[in-house]
Enzyme design. Structure first.
Site, PDB file in Angstrom:
ATOM      1  N   LYS A  22       0.548  -1.293 -12.948  1.00 56.31           N
ATOM      2  CA  LYS A  22      -0.478  -1.797 -12.028  1.00 56.31           C
ATOM      3  C   LYS A  22      -1.688  -0.869 -11.994  1.00 56.31           C
ATOM      4  O   LYS A  22      -2.820  -1.310 -12.136  1.00 56.31           O
ATOM      5  CB  LYS A  22       0.114  -1.917 -10.619  1.00 56.31           C
ATOM      6  CG  LYS A  22      -0.910  -2.045  -9.528  1.00 56.31           C
ATOM      7  CD  LYS A  22      -0.262  -1.956  -8.170  1.00 56.31           C
ATOM      8  CE  LYS A  22      -1.242  -1.714  -7.053  1.00 56.31           C
ATOM      9  NZ  LYS A  22      -1.849  -0.390  -7.012  1.00 56.31           N
ATOM     10  N   ASN A  23      -1.448   0.427 -11.809  1.00 57.66           N
ATOM     11  CA  ASN A  23      -2.573   1.338 -11.616  1.00 57.66           C
ATOM     12  C   ASN A  23      -3.404   1.550 -12.881  1.00 57.66           C
ATOM     13  O   ASN A  23      -4.531   2.025 -12.798  1.00 57.66           O
ATOM     14  CB  ASN A  23      -2.098   2.683 -11.049  1.00 57.66           C
ATOM     15  CG  ASN A  23      -1.734   2.565  -9.581  1.00 57.66           C
ATOM     16  OD1 ASN A  23      -1.976   1.535  -8.950  1.00 57.66           O
ATOM     17  ND2 ASN A  23      -1.135   3.611  -9.032  1.00 57.66           N
ATOM     18  N   CYS A 115      -3.934  -1.329   0.595  1.00 56.40           N
ATOM     19  CA  CYS A 115      -2.890  -1.010   1.567  1.00 56.40           C
ATOM     20  C   CYS A 115      -3.399  -0.001   2.590  1.00 56.40           C
ATOM     21  O   CYS A 115      -4.091   0.950   2.246  1.00 56.40           O
ATOM     22  CB  CYS A 115      -1.661  -0.451   0.855  1.00 56.40           C
ATOM     23  SG  CYS A 115      -0.780  -1.677  -0.107  1.00 56.40           S
ATOM     24  N   ARG A 120      -8.327   6.751   3.561  1.00 55.22           N
ATOM     25  CA  ARG A 120      -8.798   6.398   2.224  1.00 55.22           C
ATOM     26  C   ARG A 120     -10.328   6.307   2.116  1.00 55.22           C
ATOM     27  O   ARG A 120     -10.879   5.253   1.731  1.00 55.22           O
ATOM     28  CB  ARG A 120      -8.143   5.101   1.745  1.00 55.22           C
ATOM     29  CG  ARG A 120      -6.628   5.130   1.861  1.00 55.22           C
ATOM     30  CD  ARG A 120      -5.963   3.947   1.235  1.00 55.22           C
ATOM     31  NE  ARG A 120      -5.751   4.125  -0.188  1.00 55.22           N
ATOM     32  CZ  ARG A 120      -5.165   3.232  -0.965  1.00 55.22           C
ATOM     33  NH1 ARG A 120      -4.741   2.095  -0.457  1.00 55.22           N
ATOM     34  NH2 ARG A 120      -5.005   3.441  -2.251  1.00 55.22           N
ATOM     35  N   ASP A 303       3.585   7.477  -4.512  1.00 54.19           N
ATOM     36  CA  ASP A 303       3.962   6.058  -4.611  1.00 54.19           C
ATOM     37  C   ASP A 303       5.481   5.861  -4.661  1.00 54.19           C
ATOM     38  O   ASP A 303       5.959   4.735  -4.495  1.00 54.19           O
ATOM     39  CB  ASP A 303       3.320   5.416  -5.846  1.00 54.19           C
ATOM     40  CG  ASP A 303       1.825   5.199  -5.657  1.00 54.19           C
ATOM     41  OD1 ASP A 303       1.336   5.361  -4.525  1.00 54.19           O
ATOM     42  OD2 ASP A 303       1.143   4.875  -6.638  1.00 54.19           O
ATOM     43  N   ARG A 395       1.890  -7.632  -4.948  1.00 57.39           N
ATOM     44  CA  ARG A 395       0.674  -7.023  -5.502  1.00 57.39           C
ATOM     45  C   ARG A 395       1.003  -6.116  -6.672  1.00 57.39           C
ATOM     46  O   ARG A 395       0.151  -5.889  -7.529  1.00 57.39           O
ATOM     47  CB  ARG A 395       0.019  -6.099  -4.449  1.00 57.39           C
ATOM     48  CG  ARG A 395      -0.533  -6.767  -3.269  1.00 57.39           C
ATOM     49  CD  ARG A 395      -1.012  -5.710  -2.334  1.00 57.39           C
ATOM     50  NE  ARG A 395      -2.336  -5.344  -2.746  1.00 57.39           N
ATOM     51  CZ  ARG A 395      -3.331  -5.120  -1.908  1.00 57.39           C
ATOM     52  NH1 ARG A 395      -3.121  -5.202  -0.624  1.00 57.39           N
ATOM     53  NH2 ARG A 395      -4.498  -4.828  -2.350  1.00 57.39           N
TER      54      ARG A 395
HETATM   55  C1  UD1 Z   1      -4.375   6.061  -6.635  1.00 59.88           C
HETATM   56  C2  UD1 Z   1      -3.334   5.006  -6.884  1.00 59.88           C
HETATM   57  C3  UD1 Z   1      -2.312   4.993  -5.746  1.00 59.88           C
HETATM   58  C4  UD1 Z   1      -1.731   6.367  -5.551  1.00 59.88           C
HETATM   59  C5  UD1 Z   1      -2.829   7.431  -5.435  1.00 59.88           C
HETATM   60  C6  UD1 Z   1      -2.294   8.837  -5.399  1.00 59.88           C
HETATM   61  C7  UD1 Z   1      -4.570   3.340  -8.099  1.00 59.88           C
HETATM   62  C8  UD1 Z   1      -5.205   1.995  -8.075  1.00 59.88           C
HETATM   63  N1  UD1 Z   1      -4.004   3.714  -6.955  1.00 59.88           N
HETATM   64  O1  UD1 Z   1      -5.036   5.718  -5.423  1.00 59.88           O
HETATM   65  O2  UD1 Z   1      -1.287   4.067  -6.093  1.00 59.88           O
HETATM   66  O3  UD1 Z   1      -0.975   6.383  -4.355  1.00 59.88           O
HETATM   67  O4  UD1 Z   1      -3.742   7.331  -6.547  1.00 59.88           O
HETATM   68  O5  UD1 Z   1      -1.547   9.085  -6.520  1.00 59.88           O
HETATM   69  O6  UD1 Z   1      -4.542   4.015  -9.105  1.00 59.88           O
HETATM   70  N2  UD1 Z   1      -9.567  10.802  -0.936  1.00 59.88           N
HETATM   71  C9  UD1 Z   1     -10.645  11.218  -0.197  1.00 59.88           C
HETATM   72  N3  UD1 Z   1     -11.899  10.862  -0.631  1.00 59.88           N
HETATM   73  C10 UD1 Z   1     -12.102  10.144  -1.763  1.00 59.88           C
HETATM   74  C11 UD1 Z   1     -10.994   9.726  -2.521  1.00 59.88           C
HETATM   75  C12 UD1 Z   1      -9.741  10.077  -2.080  1.00 59.88           C
HETATM   76  O7  UD1 Z   1     -10.496  11.870   0.831  1.00 59.88           O
HETATM   77  O8  UD1 Z   1     -13.268   9.866  -2.102  1.00 59.88           O
HETATM   78  C13 UD1 Z   1      -8.195  11.122  -0.458  1.00 59.88           C
HETATM   79  C14 UD1 Z   1      -7.431   9.836  -0.118  1.00 59.88           C
HETATM   80  O9  UD1 Z   1      -7.723   9.417   1.183  1.00 59.88           O
HETATM   81  C15 UD1 Z   1      -6.008  10.272  -0.277  1.00 59.88           C
HETATM   82  C16 UD1 Z   1      -6.089  11.258  -1.456  1.00 59.88           C
HETATM   83  O10 UD1 Z   1      -7.456  11.679  -1.520  1.00 59.88           O
HETATM   84  O11 UD1 Z   1      -5.553  10.942   0.867  1.00 59.88           O
HETATM   85  C17 UD1 Z   1      -5.644  10.675  -2.785  1.00 59.88           C
HETATM   86  O12 UD1 Z   1      -6.491   9.636  -3.133  1.00 59.88           O
HETATM   87  P1  UD1 Z   1      -6.757   9.156  -4.634  1.00 59.88           P
HETATM   88  O13 UD1 Z   1      -6.129  10.086  -5.610  1.00 59.88           O
HETATM   89  O14 UD1 Z   1      -8.201   8.866  -4.749  1.00 59.88           O
HETATM   90  O15 UD1 Z   1      -5.939   7.813  -4.644  1.00 59.88           O
HETATM   91  P2  UD1 Z   1      -6.419   6.374  -5.044  1.00 59.88           P
HETATM   92  O16 UD1 Z   1      -7.251   6.437  -6.274  1.00 59.88           O
HETATM   93  O17 UD1 Z   1      -6.938   5.649  -3.847  1.00 59.88           O
END
Ligand code: UD1
Length: 416
Positions: A22-23, A115, A120, A303, A395
């Site tokens: 998925k990711n 989710c 986030r 995850d 999803r």
């Molecule tokens: C991706 C994965 C998700 C997984 C996560 C962590 C996809 C589509 N989703 O989510 O399944 O759980 O990586 O392995 O690939 N953060 C900030 N500011 C930002 C971006 C992130 O504070 O601009 C924080 C987030 O709130 C969270 C942490 O960083 O607490 C990790 O986020 P991130 O690695 O960006 O995860 P996603 O890309 O949303």
């Protein structure tokens, strides 16, 4: 509303074939915009992918489906606003920020859905874009990102965010000059995306490391990729096998992407055998308790934290899980307690006292992996468990009902 009913305590035996990740898929589809026509193979059959196909069609792309293969022609794609109706469908809609910027140097898009597992924010993505010369405005819920030209830059991410790494990478492929992303995320799905971009003609160095070097190019064309196997789906079914399997084979996967889980299971004394591209898992007695902290890759994946919680209910003693990545990823716990688990939440840490017998009941899914966790619990619970709001599970877990039924699970999907 879609719900799943599971009759517990069935022994799972046979083969579960893992689908495309998925990711990965959710980054590869928006990346199609960078080229004229691409082919993406091994695309999982999940609702997040269908949502991205809808967004691509809305933007003007032609999306042809042939089994698990997608051919996407983007020649007629227009620079139009991605409204909340579309962006809300899934978190990864925000990858159109990076890809539309690369293509049009401009994008208007409403805040992404996904989710509700924490705040986030997307500040790291936006700061990265700004470094590439993008001007950012926010009007109500909509981001307006615009650049006269994208200029390569050196960007150090304050946290190795997966999403920010992908978004900056997408935009940088067509920036003028060289971009260096330091403290980049190293999740294997990013490697899958890099392979895809390179197949279109992008110049990227540093795959699988925390420093990516991107030499911008004027034009990208063609492009073909195979979506890598879903390591989280694989991990979930391996856990199912250790909970209630008899030689359950989890195939078409890459165990190297799951080293943290596999080492943990071995430390606990779980009955698993690991081969090049499959794992065989069987129900294991006398599992030792453990302490686990979720980390960025290659650490233990957040995850799998919720699925692991269901599993640790069966361990002999007290286990601890510290959730390091998200601040609200324990919404499965109250339902597990309702089913008979003894779990305490203290800030970011769970204390799980096992072993406990679980009893079926009616529970509700709050997010994708919470749903997977409840299905695992239901597979070992006494009696029938009804799991409501399984739209979240659909999803990310393609054909989950068929996959479990084929190996002896008693599980049905109902529309009520
Ligand atoms: C991706 C994965 C998700 C997984 C996560 C962590 C996809 C589509 N989703 O989510 O399944 O759980 O990586 O392995 O690939 N953060 C900030 N500011 C930002 C971006 C992130 O504070 O601009 C924080 C987030 O709130 C969270 C942490 O960083 O607490 C990790 O986020 P991130 O690695 O960006 O995860 P996603 O890309 O949303």
């Amino acid at each position: 509303m879609k719900q799943i009913k599971v009759v517990g305590q069935k022994i799972l035996s046979g083969n579960i074939e893992i689908s495309g990740a998925k990711n990965s898929a959710v980054a590869l589809l928006p990346a199609a915009i960078l080229s004229d026509e691409v082919v993406i193979k091994n695309v999982p059959s999940i609702s997040d992918v269908r949502a991205l196909e809808d967004i691509l069609s809305y933007l003007g792309a032609d999306v042809y489906k042939e089994g698990n293969k997608l051919t996407i022609n983007t020649k007629k794609v227009k620079n139009i606003q991605i409204t909340e109706d579309f962006s809300n469908m899934l978190r990864a809609s925000y990858y159109f920020m990076g890809s539309m910027l690369a293509r049009f140097k401009e994008v208007q898009i409403a805040f992404p859905g996904g989710c509700k597992i924490g705040e986030r924010p997307i500040d790291i993505h936006l700061a990265g874009f700004e470094k590439l010369g993008v001007k950012i405005k926010k009007e109500d819920n909509t981001y307006i990102l615009k650049a006269d030209k994208l200029i390569g830059s050196e960007i150090t991410l304050p946290f190795p965010s997966v999403g920010a790494t992908v978004n900056v990478l997408l935009a940088a492929t067509k920036a003028e000059g060289k971009t260096i992303i330091r403290n980049a995320a190293k999740e294997p799905e990013i490697g899958n995306l890099i392979d895809f971009l390179i197949s279109m003609g992008a110049k990227i160095k540093g795959r699988d490391t925390d420093t990516l070097e991107i030499e911008g190019v004027k034009k990208l064309t063609g492009g073909c990729v195979q979506v890598m196997a879903d390591r989280i789906e694989a991990g979930t079914y391996i856990l199912a096998g250790v909970m209630t399997g008899k030689d359950l084979k989890i195939s078409n996967m890459n165990p190297n992407h799951l080293t943290s889980l596999i080492n943990l299971l071995k430390e606990m004394g779980a009955n698993i055998k690991v081969f090049d591209d499959y794992v065989i898992a069987s129900k294991s007695e006398f599992l030792k308790p453990v302490s686990v902290t979720t980390e960025v890759y290659p650490g233990f994946p957040t995850d799998l934290q919720q699925p692991l919680t269901s599993f640790l209910i069966l361990a002999n003693g007290t286990s601890y899980i510290k959730e390091n990545i998200y601040e609200n990823r324990f919404q499965n716990v109250s339902y597990l307690k309702q089913m008979g688990a003894d779990i305490e939440i203290d800030g970011d840490t769970l204390t799980i006292n096992g072993p406990k017998e679980l009893i079926g009941g009616v529970v509700t899914t709050s997010d994708l992996r919470a749903g997977a966790a409840l299905i695992l619990a239901a597979l070992v619970a006494k009696g029938t468990t009804t799991i409501k709001e399984v739209k979240y599970v659909l999803r990310g877990y393609g054909n989950i009902v068929n996959k479990l039924t084929n190996v002896g699970g008693e599980i049905v999907l109902e529309d009520v």
